[in-house]
Motif scaffolding. Structure first.
Motif, PDB file in Angstrom:
ATOM      1  N   LEU A 172       0.820  -1.099   0.155  1.00 49.28           N
ATOM      2  CA  LEU A 172       0.155   0.057  -0.016  1.00 49.28           C
ATOM      3  C   LEU A 172       0.716   1.337   0.217  1.00 49.28           C
ATOM      4  CD1 LEU A 172      -2.807  -1.282   2.695  1.00 49.28           C
ATOM      5  CD2 LEU A 172      -3.038  -0.481   0.203  1.00 49.28           C
ATOM      6  N   ALA A 173       1.886   1.344   0.858  1.00 51.90           N
ATOM      7  CA  ALA A 173       2.686   2.432   1.084  1.00 51.90           C
ATOM      8  C   ALA A 173       3.613   2.761  -0.332  1.00 51.90           C
ATOM      9  CB  ALA A 173       3.452   2.296   2.028  1.00 51.90           C
ATOM     10  N   GLN A 174       3.612   1.716  -1.122  1.00 49.16           N
ATOM     11  CA  GLN A 174       4.689   1.622  -2.173  1.00 49.16           C
ATOM     12  C   GLN A 174       3.734   2.124  -3.521  1.00 49.16           C
ATOM     13  OE1 GLN A 174       7.944   1.967  -2.645  1.00 49.16           O
ATOM     14  NE2 GLN A 174       8.162   2.280  -0.613  1.00 49.16           N
ATOM     15  N   ILE A 175       2.620   2.160  -3.554  1.00 55.17           N
ATOM     16  CA  ILE A 175       1.635   2.260  -4.716  1.00 55.17           C
ATOM     17  C   ILE A 175       2.109   3.473  -5.437  1.00 55.17           C
ATOM     18  CG2 ILE A 175      -0.428   2.974  -5.615  1.00 55.17           C
ATOM     19  CD1 ILE A 175      -1.816   1.646  -3.268  1.00 55.17           C
ATOM     20  N   LEU A 207      -2.918   3.092 -10.754  1.00 56.00           N
ATOM     21  CA  LEU A 207      -4.235   2.590  -9.690  1.00 56.00           C
ATOM     22  C   LEU A 207      -4.915   1.459  -9.979  1.00 56.00           C
ATOM     23  CD1 LEU A 207      -5.962   3.525  -7.413  1.00 56.00           C
ATOM     24  CD2 LEU A 207      -7.372   4.590  -9.312  1.00 56.00           C
ATOM     25  N   GLU A 208      -5.033   1.133 -11.301  1.00 51.50           N
ATOM     26  CA  GLU A 208      -6.137  -0.164 -11.584  1.00 51.50           C
ATOM     27  C   GLU A 208      -4.933  -1.353 -11.202  1.00 51.50           C
ATOM     28  OE1 GLU A 208      -8.934   1.657 -14.779  1.00 51.50           O
ATOM     29  OE2 GLU A 208      -6.852   0.880 -15.679  1.00 51.50           O
ATOM     30  N   GLN A 209      -3.954  -1.366 -11.522  1.00 47.05           N
ATOM     31  CA  GLN A 209      -2.982  -2.487 -11.349  1.00 47.05           C
ATOM     32  C   GLN A 209      -2.825  -2.800  -9.939  1.00 47.05           C
ATOM     33  OE1 GLN A 209       1.159  -2.049 -13.023  1.00 47.05           O
ATOM     34  NE2 GLN A 209       1.940  -3.857 -12.052  1.00 47.05           N
ATOM     35  N   ALA A 210      -2.599  -1.572  -9.039  1.00 47.14           N
ATOM     36  CA  ALA A 210      -2.396  -1.689  -7.726  1.00 47.14           C
ATOM     37  C   ALA A 210      -3.559  -2.326  -7.021  1.00 47.14           C
ATOM     38  CB  ALA A 210      -2.489  -0.232  -7.019  1.00 47.14           C
ATOM     39  N   ILE A 211      -5.077  -1.775  -7.333  1.00 44.48           N
ATOM     40  CA  ILE A 211      -5.911  -2.570  -6.759  1.00 44.48           C
ATOM     41  C   ILE A 211      -6.197  -4.101  -7.155  1.00 44.48           C
ATOM     42  CG2 ILE A 211      -7.598  -1.718  -8.461  1.00 44.48           C
ATOM     43  CD1 ILE A 211      -8.195  -2.220  -4.574  1.00 44.48           C
ATOM     44  N   ALA A 212      -6.036  -4.279  -8.363  1.00 44.84           N
ATOM     45  CA  ALA A 212      -5.906  -5.649  -8.990  1.00 44.84           C
ATOM     46  C   ALA A 212      -5.017  -6.494  -8.117  1.00 44.84           C
ATOM     47  CB  ALA A 212      -5.711  -5.808 -10.516  1.00 44.84           C
ATOM     48  N   GLU A 213      -3.869  -6.126  -7.834  1.00 41.25           N
ATOM     49  CA  GLU A 213      -2.749  -6.788  -7.211  1.00 41.25           C
ATOM     50  C   GLU A 213      -3.417  -7.092  -5.640  1.00 41.25           C
ATOM     51  OE1 GLU A 213       0.811  -4.841  -7.648  1.00 41.25           O
ATOM     52  OE2 GLU A 213       1.031  -5.862  -9.890  1.00 41.25           O
ATOM     53  N   LEU A 214      -3.773  -5.741  -5.171  1.00 44.42           N
ATOM     54  CA  LEU A 214      -4.321  -5.917  -3.692  1.00 44.42           C
ATOM     55  C   LEU A 214      -5.437  -6.829  -3.237  1.00 44.42           C
ATOM     56  CD1 LEU A 214      -4.077  -1.877  -2.853  1.00 44.42           C
ATOM     57  CD2 LEU A 214      -2.504  -4.016  -1.868  1.00 44.42           C
ATOM     58  N   GLU A 215      -6.452  -6.972  -4.277  1.00 43.31           N
ATOM     59  CA  GLU A 215      -7.311  -7.763  -4.134  1.00 43.31           C
ATOM     60  C   GLU A 215      -7.118  -9.217  -4.855  1.00 43.31           C
ATOM     61  OE1 GLU A 215     -10.114  -7.722  -2.684  1.00 43.31           O
ATOM     62  OE2 GLU A 215     -10.913  -6.178  -2.687  1.00 43.31           O
ATOM     63  N   SER A 216      -5.767  -9.611  -5.254  1.00 42.42           N
ATOM     64  CA  SER A 216      -5.597 -10.821  -5.787  1.00 42.42           C
ATOM     65  C   SER A 216      -6.521 -11.247  -7.201  1.00 42.42           C
ATOM     66  CB  SER A 216      -5.752 -11.965  -4.668  1.00 42.42           C
ATOM     67  OG  SER A 216      -4.800 -11.667  -3.760  1.00 42.42           O
ATOM     68  N   GLY A 217      -6.572 -10.050  -7.735  1.00 51.86           N
ATOM     69  CA  GLY A 217      -7.298 -10.239  -9.085  1.00 51.86           C
ATOM     70  C   GLY A 217      -6.511 -10.154 -10.359  1.00 51.86           C
ATOM     71  N   ASP A 218      -7.025 -10.259 -11.436  1.00 50.07           N
ATOM     72  CA  ASP A 218      -6.465 -10.213 -12.685  1.00 50.07           C
ATOM     73  C   ASP A 218      -6.400  -8.987 -13.526  1.00 50.07           C
ATOM     74  OD1 ASP A 218      -5.179 -12.958 -12.767  1.00 50.07           O
ATOM     75  OD2 ASP A 218      -7.196 -13.653 -13.451  1.00 50.07           O
ATOM     76  N   ALA A 219      -7.309  -8.064 -13.123  1.00 54.76           N
ATOM     77  CA  ALA A 219      -7.636  -6.769 -13.866  1.00 54.76           C
ATOM     78  C   ALA A 219      -8.171  -5.673 -12.911  1.00 54.76           C
ATOM     79  CB  ALA A 219      -8.168  -6.890 -15.082  1.00 54.76           C
ATOM     80  N   GLY A 220      -7.836  -4.725 -12.957  1.00 55.88           N
ATOM     81  CA  GLY A 220      -8.465  -3.499 -12.307  1.00 55.88           C
ATOM     82  C   GLY A 220      -9.168  -2.470 -13.133  1.00 55.88           C
ATOM     83  N   PHE A 221     -10.169  -1.818 -12.637  1.00 48.43           N
ATOM     84  CA  PHE A 221     -11.061  -0.930 -13.550  1.00 48.43           C
ATOM     85  C   PHE A 221     -11.323   0.385 -12.562  1.00 48.43           C
ATOM     86  CE2 PHE A 221     -11.436  -4.848 -15.263  1.00 48.43           C
ATOM     87  CZ  PHE A 221     -10.752  -4.748 -16.801  1.00 48.43           C
ATOM     88  N   ALA A 222     -10.948   1.508 -12.851  1.00 51.17           N
ATOM     89  CA  ALA A 222     -11.215   2.713 -12.003  1.00 51.17           C
ATOM     90  C   ALA A 222     -12.453   3.526 -12.534  1.00 51.17           C
ATOM     91  CB  ALA A 222     -10.023   3.534 -11.782  1.00 51.17           C
ATOM     92  N   THR A 230     -11.561  -7.947 -11.264  1.00 48.58           N
ATOM     93  CA  THR A 230     -12.246  -9.389 -12.074  1.00 48.58           C
ATOM     94  C   THR A 230     -10.983 -10.395 -11.917  1.00 48.58           C
ATOM     95  OG1 THR A 230     -11.313  -8.332 -14.106  1.00 48.58           O
ATOM     96  CG2 THR A 230     -13.720  -8.082 -13.564  1.00 48.58           C
ATOM     97  N   LYS A 231     -11.528 -11.453 -11.819  1.00 43.46           N
ATOM     98  CA  LYS A 231     -10.487 -12.754 -11.904  1.00 43.46           C
ATOM     99  C   LYS A 231     -11.113 -13.731 -13.023  1.00 43.46           C
ATOM    100  CE  LYS A 231      -7.669 -15.413 -10.041  1.00 43.46           C
ATOM    101  NZ  LYS A 231      -6.135 -15.115  -9.759  1.00 43.46           N
ATOM    102  N   GLY A 232     -10.141 -13.957 -13.930  1.00 43.09           N
ATOM    103  CA  GLY A 232     -10.237 -14.751 -14.964  1.00 43.09           C
ATOM    104  C   GLY A 232      -9.839 -13.701 -16.417  1.00 43.09           C
TER     105      GLY A 232
END
Length: 384
Positions: free
Chosen positions: A7-10, A55-70, A210-212
């Motif tokens: 989180l601190a390194q986003i 931001l989208e990459q950060a939330i995807a990684e934090l939630e253990s997903g494959d893609a993030g969308f802001a 999202t996952k998948g």
């Protein structure tokens, strides 16, 4: 790497040219092509923007997903997710639901032929009974807003997968710091990032994870086509807020737990709804699937007449909508956040005229308890 460090390194190592530890705001709508048939990866900001991409990459990684969308708001995120469904599709939805989500389903999605059944998502028999041949997804809030009902995500998401349903989980109240639904079987996670992720009551935003591969590609198409994307300035503000999420959530949780215990023993209070309390329904499930608790809870007064004077006499705590910011806010769900839900449904669930919702901030807990005590005393004196 632990989540506190992530989180601190986003964004701090994402700008290779200058080495800026605060990722820049790319306030550009268009990007130059090197030559015909070539792209830098960025063409038009609705489709992809460098600041939003971090931001989208950060939330995807934090939630253990494959893609993030802001998205521009939490409701825009939900609308984008619900665009997966169309004429004749049916959804199973948490019974105790944020009023804005109910409004979106019943007033907007219904016009496109999407229907929903509202179910206690911990009652597997009720879920089976409510399922239809045209059911496509289950939408779960856990904890719910405002009554803090807890769903066993591993059980329900496993059931949804066996049925071929998309499992959608609203993780706004716990954030990936305390709960990661995808690790428990969810396909999609949504956030009103306006709340704890932003954390300062100064930015509107929504996030989808999202996952998948197939689902991520579908969501990318919808995100770009609908176009309710988050602008670069707000993407930067949200990343800045997320850097301190770990510290804030720990303080929110500590303050909320202490205040919930105080209210539990107060003679004017009938009931407190907070998963950290051992007597709360779903406490054991919450303890198993989450590493902590949110900073929001609800409580029911014994006398409805005390509501108005309490809201009038609080000083440090603001009588205001929203939640998840560093400042403490109190809301009256029956006439604010859940006003769009029909009264008979609200009362059936428990959102009545004696219920208050408290988003506990990061102020000193003694000051917050003193403010509540003074407001309660003033209300009692007026009714004496």
């Amino acid at each position: 790497m632990k989540i506190e460090s992530r989180l601190a390194q986003i964004g701090s190592q994402s700008e290779p040219v200058t080495g800026a530890v605060s990722f820049p705001i790319y306030q550009a709508t268009a990007f130059r092509h090197p030559r015909l048939g070539q792209s830098t990866g960025f063409d038009y900001s609705r489709t992809k923007n460098p600041t939003r991409a971090v931001l989208e990459q950060a939330i995807a990684e934090l939630e253990s997903g494959d893609a993030g969308f802001a998205c521009s708001t939490g409701m825009a995120a939900l609308q984008t997710v619900f665009a997966l469904f169309g004429q004749g599709d049916h959804l199973l939805v948490s019974l105790d639901l944020y009023g804005g989500t109910y409004r979106l389903i019943e007033k907007i999605m219904s016009r496109f032929g999407v229907t929903a059944t509202y179910v206690d998502t911990n009652d597997m028999d009720a879920l089976e009974s409510a399922s239809r041949p045209n059911t496509k997804a289950i939408v779960v809030e856990t904890p719910t807003n405002p009554l803090m009902m807890i769903t066993d995500l591993e059980k329900v998401c496993g059931w949804a997968k066996a049925k071929g349903y998309v499992a959608i989980v609203d993780n706004t109240l716990l954030t990936p710091f305390f709960q990661r639904p995808i690790e428990l079987g969810a396909d999609i996670v949504v956030h009103s990032a306006t709340k704890y992720l932003g954390g300062h009551n100064d930015v509107l935003a929504g996030l989808i994870v999202t996952k998948g591969k197939e689902l991520s590609e579908q969501m990318a198409f919808l995100h770009n086509s609908i176009g309710a994307v988050l602008n670069p300035q707000d993407s930067w503000l949200l990343m800045r807020g997320m850097k301190t999420l770990a510290l804030r959530m720990e303080r929110h949780q500590a303050n909320a737990t202490a205040i919930a215990q105080f209210l539990l023993g107060h003679p004017m209070v009938e009931q407190v709804f907070y998963p950290a309390l051992p007597g709360h329904p779903g406490h054991d499930i919450q303890s198993r699937q989450s590493s902590g608790n949110t900073g929001i809870f609800s409580f029911r007064m014994k006398d409805a007449r005390t509501i108005e004077p309490i809201l009038r006499h609080i000083r440090l705590i603001a009588f205001a909508e929203s939640l998840g910011g560093v400042e403490s806010l109190m809301t009256y769900p029956a006439v604010q956040t859940h006003a769009d839900i029909p009264e008979d449904i609200r009362r059936q669930v428990g959102v009545d005229d004696r219920l208050l919702r408290f988003s506990v901030g990061i102020e000193h807990v003694d000051d917050l308890i003193a403010d509540l005590s003074n407001a309660f005393d003033a209300a009692q004196a007026e009714l004496a």
